[in-house]
Design a protein around this motif. Sequence first.
Motif, PDB file in Angstrom:
ATOM      1  N   VAL A  56       0.866  -1.172   0.000  1.00 42.15           N
ATOM      2  CA  VAL A  56       0.000   0.000   0.000  1.00 42.15           C
ATOM      3  C   VAL A  56       0.908   1.230   0.000  1.00 42.15           C
ATOM      4  O   VAL A  56       1.852   1.310   0.783  1.00 42.15           O
ATOM      5  N   ALA A  57       0.618   2.171  -0.910  1.00 42.50           N
ATOM      6  CA  ALA A  57       1.355   3.429  -0.934  1.00 42.50           C
ATOM      7  C   ALA A  57       0.688   4.416   0.013  1.00 42.50           C
ATOM      8  O   ALA A  57      -0.544   4.492   0.070  1.00 42.50           O
ATOM      9  N   ARG A  58       1.504   5.148   0.767  1.00 43.85           N
ATOM     10  CA  ARG A  58       1.001   6.280   1.547  1.00 43.85           C
ATOM     11  C   ARG A  58       1.176   7.509   0.675  1.00 43.85           C
ATOM     12  O   ARG A  58       2.288   7.804   0.230  1.00 43.85           O
ATOM     13  N   LEU A  59       0.093   8.188   0.411  1.00 45.88           N
ATOM     14  CA  LEU A  59       0.125   9.335  -0.480  1.00 45.88           C
ATOM     15  C   LEU A  59       0.239  10.629   0.306  1.00 45.88           C
ATOM     16  O   LEU A  59      -0.208  10.706   1.448  1.00 45.88           O
ATOM     17  N   GLU A  60       0.822  11.629  -0.313  1.00 44.94           N
ATOM     18  CA  GLU A  60       1.022  12.924   0.330  1.00 44.94           C
ATOM     19  C   GLU A  60      -0.304  13.541   0.783  1.00 44.94           C
ATOM     20  O   GLU A  60      -0.357  14.265   1.765  1.00 44.94           O
ATOM     21  N   CYS A  61      -1.383  13.212   0.103  1.00 47.32           N
ATOM     22  CA  CYS A  61      -2.697  13.765   0.430  1.00 47.32           C
ATOM     23  C   CYS A  61      -3.271  13.183   1.717  1.00 47.32           C
ATOM     24  O   CYS A  61      -4.282  13.672   2.222  1.00 47.32           O
ATOM     25  N   GLY A  62      -2.651  12.120   2.244  1.00 46.01           N
ATOM     26  CA  GLY A  62      -3.127  11.503   3.472  1.00 46.01           C
ATOM     27  C   GLY A  62      -3.943  10.243   3.263  1.00 46.01           C
ATOM     28  O   GLY A  62      -4.509   9.698   4.206  1.00 46.01           O
ATOM     29  N   HIS A  63      -3.992   9.764   2.022  1.00 46.80           N
ATOM     30  CA  HIS A  63      -4.720   8.536   1.735  1.00 46.80           C
ATOM     31  C   HIS A  63      -3.754   7.383   1.488  1.00 46.80           C
ATOM     32  O   HIS A  63      -2.575   7.599   1.192  1.00 46.80           O
ATOM     33  N   TYR A  64      -4.287   6.164   1.581  1.00 51.73           N
ATOM     34  CA  TYR A  64      -3.564   4.952   1.224  1.00 51.73           C
ATOM     35  C   TYR A  64      -4.100   4.461  -0.115  1.00 51.73           C
ATOM     36  O   TYR A  64      -5.291   4.625  -0.400  1.00 51.73           O
ATOM     37  N   GLN A  65      -3.240   3.836  -0.908  1.00 52.67           N
ATOM     38  CA  GLN A  65      -3.690   3.234  -2.163  1.00 52.67           C
ATOM     39  C   GLN A  65      -2.881   1.975  -2.418  1.00 52.67           C
ATOM     40  O   GLN A  65      -1.653   1.997  -2.367  1.00 52.67           O
ATOM     41  N   HIS A  66      -3.573   0.850  -2.700  1.00 47.73           N
ATOM     42  CA  HIS A  66      -2.873  -0.381  -3.038  1.00 47.73           C
ATOM     43  C   HIS A  66      -2.091  -0.190  -4.330  1.00 47.73           C
ATOM     44  O   HIS A  66      -2.572   0.462  -5.263  1.00 47.73           O
ATOM     45  N   VAL A  67      -0.905  -0.747  -4.364  1.00 52.16           N
ATOM     46  CA  VAL A  67      -0.054  -0.728  -5.557  1.00 52.16           C
ATOM     47  C   VAL A  67       0.406  -2.156  -5.803  1.00 52.16           C
ATOM     48  O   VAL A  67       1.486  -2.554  -5.422  1.00 52.16           O
TER      49      VAL A  67
END
Length: 63
Positions: A13-24
């Motif tokens: 899971v990537a931690r994004l600068e916007c404060g969300h998580y996204q599976h990669v």
Amino acid sequence: MVGFQLDSEGHWVARLECGHYQHVRHNPPWVVRYWVTTEMGRAAMLGHCLNCKKCDDKAPRDY
């Protein structure tokens, strides 16, 4: 992407600068992301942008 972590099932899971998580995921043949499979590959992607569906939906931050 500002960092990575494993979810409870062992998927990256990537931690994004916007404060969300996204599976990669690297899930051939549908999703080819060889860089996900190695520490060096993930490190090379830090700073790259992903389109965040959660931001599009105005979802609250994950972290």
